[in-house]
Design a protein around this motif. Structure first.
Motif, PDB file in Angstrom:
ATOM      1  N   LEU A 105       0.772  -1.214   0.096  1.00 57.45           N
ATOM      2  CA  LEU A 105       0.051  -0.012   0.149  1.00 57.45           C
ATOM      3  C   LEU A 105       0.914   1.348  -0.051  1.00 57.45           C
ATOM      4  O   LEU A 105       0.356   2.484   0.201  1.00 57.45           O
ATOM      5  N   ARG A 106       2.256   1.122  -0.102  1.00 58.07           N
ATOM      6  CA  ARG A 106       3.036   2.399   0.121  1.00 58.07           C
ATOM      7  C   ARG A 106       2.590   3.606  -0.860  1.00 58.07           C
ATOM      8  O   ARG A 106       2.924   4.591  -0.341  1.00 58.07           O
ATOM      9  N   ILE A 107       2.609   3.232  -2.060  1.00 61.16           N
ATOM     10  CA  ILE A 107       2.246   4.531  -3.191  1.00 61.16           C
ATOM     11  C   ILE A 107       0.874   5.000  -2.801  1.00 61.16           C
ATOM     12  O   ILE A 107       0.640   5.931  -2.972  1.00 61.16           O
ATOM     13  N   VAL A 108      -0.087   3.982  -2.391  1.00 58.33           N
ATOM     14  CA  VAL A 108      -1.553   4.605  -2.062  1.00 58.33           C
ATOM     15  C   VAL A 108      -1.181   5.611  -0.928  1.00 58.33           C
ATOM     16  O   VAL A 108      -1.875   6.741  -0.694  1.00 58.33           O
ATOM     17  N   LEU A 109      -0.640   5.130   0.020  1.00 55.38           N
ATOM     18  CA  LEU A 109      -0.446   5.971   1.394  1.00 55.38           C
ATOM     19  C   LEU A 109       0.232   7.296   1.038  1.00 55.38           C
ATOM     20  O   LEU A 109       0.054   8.314   1.574  1.00 55.38           O
ATOM     21  N   ALA A 110       1.378   7.018  -0.031  1.00 55.30           N
ATOM     22  CA  ALA A 110       2.176   8.279  -0.194  1.00 55.30           C
ATOM     23  C   ALA A 110       1.353   9.244  -0.807  1.00 55.30           C
ATOM     24  O   ALA A 110       1.463  10.699  -0.604  1.00 55.30           O
ATOM     25  N   ASN A 111       0.380   8.802  -1.656  1.00 55.18           N
ATOM     26  CA  ASN A 111      -0.392   9.815  -2.574  1.00 55.18           C
ATOM     27  C   ASN A 111      -1.393  10.171  -1.654  1.00 55.18           C
ATOM     28  O   ASN A 111      -1.695  11.537  -1.613  1.00 55.18           O
ATOM     29  N   LEU A 112      -1.784   9.734  -0.610  1.00 48.23           N
ATOM     30  CA  LEU A 112      -2.892   9.847   0.460  1.00 48.23           C
ATOM     31  C   LEU A 112      -2.341  11.118   1.330  1.00 48.23           C
ATOM     32  O   LEU A 112      -3.190  12.146   1.649  1.00 48.23           O
ATOM     33  N   PHE A 113      -1.390  10.859   2.039  1.00 42.28           N
ATOM     34  CA  PHE A 113      -0.850  11.763   3.038  1.00 42.28           C
ATOM     35  C   PHE A 113       0.280  12.520   2.743  1.00 42.28           C
ATOM     36  O   PHE A 113       0.422  13.493   3.540  1.00 42.28           O
ATOM     37  N   GLY A 114       0.910  12.386   1.507  1.00 42.59           N
ATOM     38  CA  GLY A 114       1.949  13.278   1.118  1.00 42.59           C
ATOM     39  C   GLY A 114       1.749  14.792   1.284  1.00 42.59           C
ATOM     40  O   GLY A 114       2.653  15.499   1.802  1.00 42.59           O
ATOM     41  N   ASP A 115       0.591  15.018   0.798  1.00 44.24           N
ATOM     42  CA  ASP A 115       0.356  16.629   0.785  1.00 44.24           C
ATOM     43  C   ASP A 115      -0.965  16.896   1.613  1.00 44.24           C
ATOM     44  O   ASP A 115      -1.771  17.889   1.387  1.00 44.24           O
ATOM     45  N   SER A 116      -1.223  16.004   2.695  1.00 40.20           N
ATOM     46  CA  SER A 116      -2.320  16.247   3.611  1.00 40.20           C
ATOM     47  C   SER A 116      -2.062  17.291   4.616  1.00 40.20           C
ATOM     48  O   SER A 116      -0.752  17.805   4.754  1.00 40.20           O
ATOM     49  N   PHE A 117      -2.747  17.388   5.468  1.00 34.47           N
ATOM     50  CA  PHE A 117      -2.647  18.108   6.847  1.00 34.47           C
ATOM     51  C   PHE A 117      -1.478  17.904   7.660  1.00 34.47           C
ATOM     52  O   PHE A 117      -1.003  18.387   8.406  1.00 34.47           O
ATOM     53  N   LEU A 118      -1.083  16.478   7.459  1.00 38.21           N
ATOM     54  CA  LEU A 118      -0.149  15.871   8.152  1.00 38.21           C
ATOM     55  C   LEU A 118       1.267  15.955   7.515  1.00 38.21           C
ATOM     56  O   LEU A 118       2.168  15.239   8.090  1.00 38.21           O
ATOM     57  N   ALA A 119       1.415  16.314   6.568  1.00 36.43           N
ATOM     58  CA  ALA A 119       2.641  16.474   5.442  1.00 36.43           C
ATOM     59  C   ALA A 119       3.791  16.858   6.382  1.00 36.43           C
ATOM     60  O   ALA A 119       4.778  16.433   5.970  1.00 36.43           O
ATOM     61  N   GLU A 120       3.672  17.780   7.221  1.00 32.76           N
ATOM     62  CA  GLU A 120       4.802  18.363   7.909  1.00 32.76           C
ATOM     63  C   GLU A 120       5.258  17.643   9.336  1.00 32.76           C
ATOM     64  O   GLU A 120       6.026  18.257   9.985  1.00 32.76           O
ATOM     65  N   ALA A 121       4.331  16.645   9.625  1.00 29.13           N
ATOM     66  CA  ALA A 121       4.518  15.905  10.932  1.00 29.13           C
ATOM     67  C   ALA A 121       5.499  14.978  10.684  1.00 29.13           C
ATOM     68  O   ALA A 121       5.669  14.416   9.399  1.00 29.13           O
ATOM     69  N   TYR A 122       6.070  14.389  11.974  1.00 33.99           N
ATOM     70  CA  TYR A 122       6.875  13.213  11.875  1.00 33.99           C
ATOM     71  C   TYR A 122       6.051  11.885  11.594  1.00 33.99           C
ATOM     72  O   TYR A 122       4.814  11.589  12.108  1.00 33.99           O
ATOM     73  N   PRO A 123       6.469  10.839  10.773  1.00 34.12           N
ATOM     74  CA  PRO A 123       5.838   9.461  10.614  1.00 34.12           C
ATOM     75  C   PRO A 123       6.010   8.896  11.991  1.00 34.12           C
ATOM     76  O   PRO A 123       6.879   9.221  12.835  1.00 34.12           O
ATOM     77  N   PRO A 124       5.066   7.926  12.342  1.00 33.15           N
ATOM     78  CA  PRO A 124       5.308   6.965  13.520  1.00 33.15           C
ATOM     79  C   PRO A 124       6.661   6.690  13.768  1.00 33.15           C
ATOM     80  O   PRO A 124       7.236   6.088  12.984  1.00 33.15           O
ATOM     81  N   GLY A 125       7.110   6.909  15.083  1.00 31.72           N
ATOM     82  CA  GLY A 125       8.563   6.022  15.190  1.00 31.72           C
ATOM     83  C   GLY A 125       9.480   7.259  15.135  1.00 31.72           C
ATOM     84  O   GLY A 125      10.573   7.090  15.638  1.00 31.72           O
TER      85      GLY A 125
END
Length: 327
Positions: free
Chosen positions: A166-186
């Motif tokens: 699902l990595r590409i789906v997730l990249a397109n979904l979250f890459g420019d979302s309101f979470l874009a400048e947040a740290y990923p989990p971990g």
């Protein structure tokens, strides 16, 4: 070009190194540094470092290449080292607009190397993220490099087996979302060498190298970088996917990969090298991610094989030049 600081005391490179500020075509200030050529230089190695890294981390590499007859330069990519940080409110975060933006940085450094008259031919050495930048650079016919070497190249990012499909789906979904400048989990705001102990680290088996990295972070914290943003991860996943679809360049290539690699997606490296006709994959038993920071025998093996590749490619380039001049 204007001179920039080079922290010689923590770099441990050959004497006489120098650093410069450069402006890219899209108006980002970056820094690059080079160390003097050895007598009768065989060319210049363009060391494209990984995410979080900076020029001074590769002073010992410059010494190793000088001992083998090569000048070397290294780059502070946009967003790291002393280059312009791209999130003014959070300069510790690893961030970039898009992975292909780093090509602007490399173009500026190639022009600067020409202006300074650094010895030719030019050779590319990409580590981790620098491996993705380097592959993109030599995927075009009109690049300036006679051979390419890689250390644990980021041609795929290691994610959990459940999320990998699902990595590409997730990249397109979250890459420019309101979470874009947040740290990923971990991930968090602490630079890596302060987050893990030597026993738990995923970079090197060499305790002296690990201690030196901590020394650099403590003496020059302005060089360090913390975790990446979700946007950086998303853009990296998309770039790795795009690179995977490109044919391998018609260029001699050596790739070192640690047998204990835990950061990049090793299957992507094996796949690329299996379809690189002029390429050699060297899996080094027990080695971790940062081969150039590994135990001495691993470092020597890597530098010797890079130099052998560059020697052969340089001799071929010289022969072709003689043929062209006599035609």
């Amino acid at each position: 070009m204007d001179r920039a600081p080079l922290y010689d005391q923590i770099a441990r490179g050959p004497e006489g190194g120098a650093a410069y500020w450069l402006k890219t075509q899209d108006d980002v200030r970056i820094r690059f540094g080079h160390w003097p050529s050895p007598p009768e230089p065989r060319g210049t190695v363009f060391l494209l470092c990984g995410r979080t890294e900076y020029i001074e981390k590769y002073g010992p590499a410059a010494a190793d290449f000088a001992a083998r007859g090569y000048a070397m330069l290294a780059i502070d990519w946009r967003g790291q080292g002393l280059a312009d940080r791209l999130l003014p409110g959070a300069p510790e975060k690893g961030h970039v607009g898009g992975l292909q933006d780093y090509q602007w940085d490399l173009h500026a450094v190639i022009d600067a190397a020409d202006e300074l008259g650094l010895p030719k031919p030019y050779f590319l050495l990409g580590h981790s993220m620098g491996g993705a930048i380097g592959l993109r650079a030599i995927a075009h016919e009109h690049h300036r490099f006679s051979a390419a070497a890689f250390s644990a190249p980021m041609w795929g990012i290691k994610v959990s087996p459940l999320l990998h499909p699902l990595r590409i789906v997730l990249a397109n979904l979250f890459g420019d979302s309101f979470l874009a400048e947040a740290y990923p989990p971990g991930m968090n705001a602490t630079t890596y060498v302060y987050r893990d102990s030597f026993e738990d680290n995923r970079l090197t088996r060499d305790p002296e190298m690990w201690a030196w990295l901590i020394e650099q972070a403590s003496k020059a914290p302005e060089l360090t970088l913390a975790g990446p943003t979700i946007h950086w991860v998303a853009e990296s996943l998309l770039e790795c996917e795009a690179l995977a679809s490109l044919p391998s360049p018609d260029l001699p290539c050596y790739c070192g990969l640690g047998g204990a690699e835990k950061i990049v997606h090793t299957a992507s490296v094996h796949d690329r090298m299996a379809r690189w006709p002029k390429g050699e994959l060297d899996v080094i038993p027990g080695a971790e991610h940062e081969i150039m920071m590994e135990i001495p025998q691993t470092r020597a093996r890597f530098y010797d094989r890079c130099a052998a590749l560059f020697d052969a490619a340089g001799a071929l380039a010289a022969r072709d030049t003689l043929k062209a001049e006599s035609a």
